[in-house]
Motif scaffolding. Structure first.
Motif, PDB file in Angstrom:
ATOM      1  N   ILE A   1     142.573  63.562  48.638  1.00 24.92           N
ATOM      2  CA  ILE A   1     141.389  63.604  47.803  1.00 24.92           C
ATOM      3  C   ILE A   1     141.408  64.652  46.984  1.00 24.92           C
ATOM      4  O   ILE A   1     141.678  65.804  47.287  1.00 24.92           O
ATOM      5  CB  ILE A   1     140.053  63.653  48.658  1.00 24.92           C
ATOM      6  CG1 ILE A   1     140.005  62.411  49.434  1.00 24.92           C
ATOM      7  CG2 ILE A   1     138.757  64.031  47.987  1.00 24.92           C
ATOM      8  CD1 ILE A   1     139.471  61.132  48.970  1.00 24.92           C
ATOM      9  N   ASP A   2     140.884  64.713  45.432  1.00 29.90           N
ATOM     10  CA  ASP A   2     140.534  65.679  44.510  1.00 29.90           C
ATOM     11  C   ASP A   2     139.114  66.262  44.795  1.00 29.90           C
ATOM     12  O   ASP A   2     138.692  65.380  44.371  1.00 29.90           O
ATOM     13  CB  ASP A   2     140.994  65.195  43.406  1.00 29.90           C
ATOM     14  CG  ASP A   2     142.445  65.017  42.994  1.00 29.90           C
ATOM     15  OD1 ASP A   2     143.491  65.565  43.721  1.00 29.90           O
ATOM     16  OD2 ASP A   2     142.895  64.051  42.234  1.00 29.90           O
ATOM     17  N   PHE A   3     139.096  67.413  45.532  1.00 29.12           N
ATOM     18  CA  PHE A   3     137.835  67.845  45.710  1.00 29.12           C
ATOM     19  C   PHE A   3     137.483  68.464  44.335  1.00 29.12           C
ATOM     20  O   PHE A   3     138.162  69.198  43.745  1.00 29.12           O
ATOM     21  CB  PHE A   3     137.695  68.707  46.878  1.00 29.12           C
ATOM     22  CG  PHE A   3     137.752  67.879  48.127  1.00 29.12           C
ATOM     23  CD1 PHE A   3     136.540  67.040  48.493  1.00 29.12           C
ATOM     24  CD2 PHE A   3     138.733  67.728  48.826  1.00 29.12           C
ATOM     25  CE1 PHE A   3     136.568  66.490  49.740  1.00 29.12           C
ATOM     26  CE2 PHE A   3     138.940  66.942  50.026  1.00 29.12           C
ATOM     27  CZ  PHE A   3     137.982  66.272  50.546  1.00 29.12           C
ATOM     28  N   GLU A   4     136.017  68.459  44.027  1.00 32.34           N
ATOM     29  CA  GLU A   4     135.311  69.288  42.881  1.00 32.34           C
ATOM     30  C   GLU A   4     134.378  70.182  43.558  1.00 32.34           C
ATOM     31  O   GLU A   4     133.622  69.532  44.495  1.00 32.34           O
ATOM     32  CB  GLU A   4     135.115  68.272  42.044  1.00 32.34           C
ATOM     33  CG  GLU A   4     136.193  67.355  41.523  1.00 32.34           C
ATOM     34  CD  GLU A   4     135.622  66.051  40.527  1.00 32.34           C
ATOM     35  OE1 GLU A   4     136.591  65.403  39.962  1.00 32.34           O
ATOM     36  OE2 GLU A   4     134.544  65.732  40.425  1.00 32.34           O
TER      37      GLU A   4
ATOM     38  N   GLY B   1     135.078  60.990  54.668  1.00 30.40           N
ATOM     39  CA  GLY B   1     136.036  60.091  55.325  1.00 30.40           C
ATOM     40  C   GLY B   1     135.757  58.700  55.126  1.00 30.40           C
ATOM     41  O   GLY B   1     136.694  57.957  55.087  1.00 30.40           O
ATOM     42  N   ARG B   2     134.492  58.053  55.088  1.00 35.48           N
ATOM     43  CA  ARG B   2     134.013  56.909  54.809  1.00 35.48           C
ATOM     44  C   ARG B   2     134.732  56.406  53.202  1.00 35.48           C
ATOM     45  O   ARG B   2     135.104  55.285  53.034  1.00 35.48           O
ATOM     46  CB  ARG B   2     132.589  56.586  54.728  1.00 35.48           C
ATOM     47  CG  ARG B   2     132.320  56.725  56.188  1.00 35.48           C
ATOM     48  CD  ARG B   2     132.713  55.463  57.074  1.00 35.48           C
ATOM     49  NE  ARG B   2     132.194  54.141  56.390  1.00 35.48           N
ATOM     50  CZ  ARG B   2     130.666  53.773  56.692  1.00 35.48           C
ATOM     51  NH1 ARG B   2     129.769  54.473  57.453  1.00 35.48           N
ATOM     52  NH2 ARG B   2     130.404  52.575  56.213  1.00 35.48           N
ATOM     53  N   PHE B   3     134.387  57.451  52.297  1.00 37.67           N
ATOM     54  CA  PHE B   3     134.971  57.076  51.039  1.00 37.67           C
ATOM     55  C   PHE B   3     136.233  57.281  50.835  1.00 37.67           C
ATOM     56  O   PHE B   3     136.911  56.347  50.231  1.00 37.67           O
ATOM     57  CB  PHE B   3     134.274  58.354  50.105  1.00 37.67           C
ATOM     58  CG  PHE B   3     132.835  57.840  49.758  1.00 37.67           C
ATOM     59  CD1 PHE B   3     132.296  56.689  48.895  1.00 37.67           C
ATOM     60  CD2 PHE B   3     131.834  58.558  49.998  1.00 37.67           C
ATOM     61  CE1 PHE B   3     131.054  56.504  48.480  1.00 37.67           C
ATOM     62  CE2 PHE B   3     130.496  58.398  50.042  1.00 37.67           C
ATOM     63  CZ  PHE B   3     130.223  57.420  48.973  1.00 37.67           C
ATOM     64  N   ALA B   4     137.083  57.984  51.509  1.00 42.36           N
ATOM     65  CA  ALA B   4     138.498  58.120  51.597  1.00 42.36           C
ATOM     66  C   ALA B   4     139.129  56.992  51.955  1.00 42.36           C
ATOM     67  O   ALA B   4     139.922  56.554  51.552  1.00 42.36           O
ATOM     68  CB  ALA B   4     138.853  59.411  52.600  1.00 42.36           C
ATOM     69  N   GLU B   5     138.535  56.323  53.038  1.00 46.28           N
ATOM     70  CA  GLU B   5     139.067  55.131  53.751  1.00 46.28           C
ATOM     71  C   GLU B   5     138.950  54.070  52.785  1.00 46.28           C
ATOM     72  O   GLU B   5     139.798  53.112  52.789  1.00 46.28           O
ATOM     73  CB  GLU B   5     138.591  54.834  54.774  1.00 46.28           C
ATOM     74  CG  GLU B   5     138.406  55.813  56.250  1.00 46.28           C
ATOM     75  CD  GLU B   5     137.531  55.449  57.215  1.00 46.28           C
ATOM     76  OE1 GLU B   5     136.787  54.624  57.192  1.00 46.28           O
ATOM     77  OE2 GLU B   5     137.867  56.181  58.303  1.00 46.28           O
ATOM     78  N   ALA B   6     137.759  53.996  51.935  1.00 39.06           N
ATOM     79  CA  ALA B   6     137.665  52.981  51.090  1.00 39.06           C
ATOM     80  C   ALA B   6     138.368  52.911  49.707  1.00 39.06           C
ATOM     81  O   ALA B   6     138.246  52.272  48.638  1.00 39.06           O
ATOM     82  CB  ALA B   6     136.373  52.818  50.702  1.00 39.06           C
ATOM     83  N   GLY B   7     139.272  54.266  49.467  1.00 39.02           N
ATOM     84  CA  GLY B   7     139.980  54.284  48.082  1.00 39.02           C
ATOM     85  C   GLY B   7     139.551  55.357  47.215  1.00 39.02           C
ATOM     86  O   GLY B   7     140.243  55.525  46.158  1.00 39.02           O
ATOM     87  N   ALA B   8     138.250  56.131  47.469  1.00 37.65           N
ATOM     88  CA  ALA B   8     137.848  57.000  46.645  1.00 37.65           C
ATOM     89  C   ALA B   8     138.803  58.112  46.395  1.00 37.65           C
ATOM     90  O   ALA B   8     139.504  58.348  47.364  1.00 37.65           O
ATOM     91  CB  ALA B   8     136.558  57.725  46.906  1.00 37.65           C
ATOM     92  N   THR B   9     139.136  58.863  45.333  1.00 37.00           N
ATOM     93  CA  THR B   9     140.118  59.659  45.104  1.00 37.00           C
ATOM     94  C   THR B   9     139.317  61.105  44.614  1.00 37.00           C
ATOM     95  O   THR B   9     140.086  62.180  44.868  1.00 37.00           O
ATOM     96  CB  THR B   9     141.137  59.274  43.929  1.00 37.00           C
ATOM     97  OG1 THR B   9     140.161  58.944  42.708  1.00 37.00           O
ATOM     98  CG2 THR B   9     141.728  58.159  44.604  1.00 37.00           C
ATOM     99  N   ARG B  10     138.335  61.092  44.044  1.00 38.53           N
ATOM    100  CA  ARG B  10     137.506  62.263  43.425  1.00 38.53           C
ATOM    101  C   ARG B  10     136.177  62.454  44.240  1.00 38.53           C
ATOM    102  O   ARG B  10     135.314  61.540  44.315  1.00 38.53           O
ATOM    103  CB  ARG B  10     137.368  62.149  41.917  1.00 38.53           C
ATOM    104  CG  ARG B  10     138.724  62.023  41.341  1.00 38.53           C
ATOM    105  CD  ARG B  10     138.371  62.170  39.912  1.00 38.53           C
ATOM    106  NE  ARG B  10     137.530  63.201  39.179  1.00 38.53           N
ATOM    107  CZ  ARG B  10     137.400  63.289  38.147  1.00 38.53           C
ATOM    108  NH1 ARG B  10     137.934  62.527  37.102  1.00 38.53           N
ATOM    109  NH2 ARG B  10     136.678  64.369  37.330  1.00 38.53           N
ATOM    110  N   ILE B  11     135.928  63.629  45.000  1.00 39.00           N
ATOM    111  CA  ILE B  11     134.743  63.736  45.452  1.00 39.00           C
ATOM    112  C   ILE B  11     134.215  65.229  45.273  1.00 39.00           C
ATOM    113  O   ILE B  11     134.855  66.134  45.378  1.00 39.00           O
ATOM    114  CB  ILE B  11     134.813  63.691  47.237  1.00 39.00           C
ATOM    115  CG1 ILE B  11     135.342  62.145  47.400  1.00 39.00           C
ATOM    116  CG2 ILE B  11     133.588  64.107  47.756  1.00 39.00           C
ATOM    117  CD1 ILE B  11     135.424  61.872  48.827  1.00 39.00           C
ATOM    118  N   GLY B  12     132.943  65.040  44.760  1.00 35.53           N
ATOM    119  CA  GLY B  12     132.361  66.537  44.515  1.00 35.53           C
ATOM    120  C   GLY B  12     131.387  67.318  45.638  1.00 35.53           C
ATOM    121  O   GLY B  12     130.685  66.097  46.288  1.00 35.53           O
ATOM    122  N   LEU B  13     131.553  68.359  46.049  1.00 32.22           N
ATOM    123  CA  LEU B  13     130.826  68.895  46.769  1.00 32.22           C
ATOM    124  C   LEU B  13     129.735  69.858  46.157  1.00 32.22           C
ATOM    125  O   LEU B  13     130.047  70.806  45.484  1.00 32.22           O
ATOM    126  CB  LEU B  13     131.673  69.739  47.685  1.00 32.22           C
ATOM    127  CG  LEU B  13     132.751  69.221  48.488  1.00 32.22           C
ATOM    128  CD1 LEU B  13     133.707  70.407  49.054  1.00 32.22           C
ATOM    129  CD2 LEU B  13     132.465  68.189  49.353  1.00 32.22           C
TER     130      LEU B  13
END
Length: 315
Positions: A203-206, A165-177
């Motif tokens: 978010i585009d999750f990877e 959520g913190r990254f999403a709020e800051a505008g990140a679009t790709r997050i890897g799990l």
């Protein structure tokens, strides 16, 4: 049984970074560059080529600038793992096209890996990600030990969602799990992936899966069913983390591509050319590659050679 699956997926090759960082041998710079070139020739469009971590901690990747410059002409987005401001400065100085920013879901692993608590890395990476995007660099966030930590155990999904959520709020679009130690199981991967996709639809999750317990392909399928369409993998099944005791290699790119192709899911990757890239690694490594597809191909090649050399009537 009817499976809900995508028509195509993206494969992000991480072998030249995550794979080579933990090898006992040091692959020379020219050979690293050649490996990246072979992977690009196989059709991989995004390749994590190195890491801008301090050479004292990851000596195998001390030639990061040279590798980035040596692959700059390829039609790929060459990513580099970047843990801090110094790493980003180095990446910008040599024209890195892509940045993978990394932090851990647990304080214990983040302390071991980055020498600070997760909250401190989070604050810094929020700024670095914004700075990199402003500089025209393609960025993605990788959350290590997202499914379990080798030091502190399970990671609560709500805790993971808080970081996302913190990254999403800051505008990140790709997050890897990242299943850094290969502890995840398919039901867990599906549940966490589905929850996060529903909560953060922009978010585009990877998924970044290790095969410590032999469940990486099953976890890949679970991710597919949850709607994930981008996966990290490493040629030859190379990998491991210096700060994740017991972790084995990443899921092998050859194995993922073979499975997806058999299922009718497009990857854009030439399997024959990919095995040629694996052969480049196998010729250097002092032990077999951790890839079922590679072992099958190597055994078939030996069998064909033996058959061709056998006297008539002895095959």
């Amino acid at each position: 049984m009817s499976l809900s699956l995508p028509k195509s997926v993206s494969i992000i090759e991480v072998g030249p970074r995550d794979g080579l960082q933990n090898e006992k041998q040091h692959l020379p710079t020219d050979a690293k560059i050649e490996l990246v070139r072979r992977l690009a020739a196989a059709g991989l469009k995004e390749i994590e080529v190195t890491s801008f971590t301090h050479p004292r901690w990851i000596p195998n990747l001390a030639d990061a600038e040279d590798v980035v410059r040596g692959t700059a002409d390829l039609p790929i987005t060459a990513f580099a793992l970047i843990p801090n401001r110094r790493g980003l400065d180095r990446a910008l100085s040599c024209g890195t096209a892509g940045a993978t920013f990394v932090l851990s879901a647990s304080d214990a692993h983040n302390q071991a890996n980055l020498n600070r608590p997760t909250a401190a890395s989070l604050v810094e990476l929020l700024q670095l990600d914004g700075d990199a995007r402003q500089a025209g660099i393609t960025t993605r966030i990788s959350i290590s030990v997202a499914f379990g930590c080798p030091f502190s155990g399970p990671v609560a999904p709500e805790h993971l969602a808080g970081i996302v959520g913190r990254f999403a709020e800051a505008g990140a679009t790709r997050i890897g799990l990242c299943d850094t130690i290969g502890i995840a199981h398919p039901a867990q991967v599906h549940a966490v992936s589905a929850m996060l996709r529903q909560r953060f639809p922009d978010i585009d999750f990877e998924l970044h899966l290790h095969d410590t317990r032999g469940q990486a392909l099953a976890n890949t399928l679970a991710g597919l069913q949850a709607g994930i369409t981008a996966f990290d993998s490493a040629v030859g099944g190379l990998g491991g983390c210096p700060y994740a005791p017991g972790a084995t290699g990443n899921v092998a790119t050859e194995d993922v591509v073979a499975m997806l192709t058999a299922m009718g899911i497009q990857t854009g990757i030439d399997e024959t050319a990919l095995l040629e890239a694996a052969a480049h690694l196998a010729a250097w490594r002092d032990r077999p590659l951790d890839s079922a597809t590679w072992r099958r191909a190597a055994a078939a090649a030996v069998s064909c050679t033996a058959g061709a050399a056998a006297p008539e009537g002895q095959v």
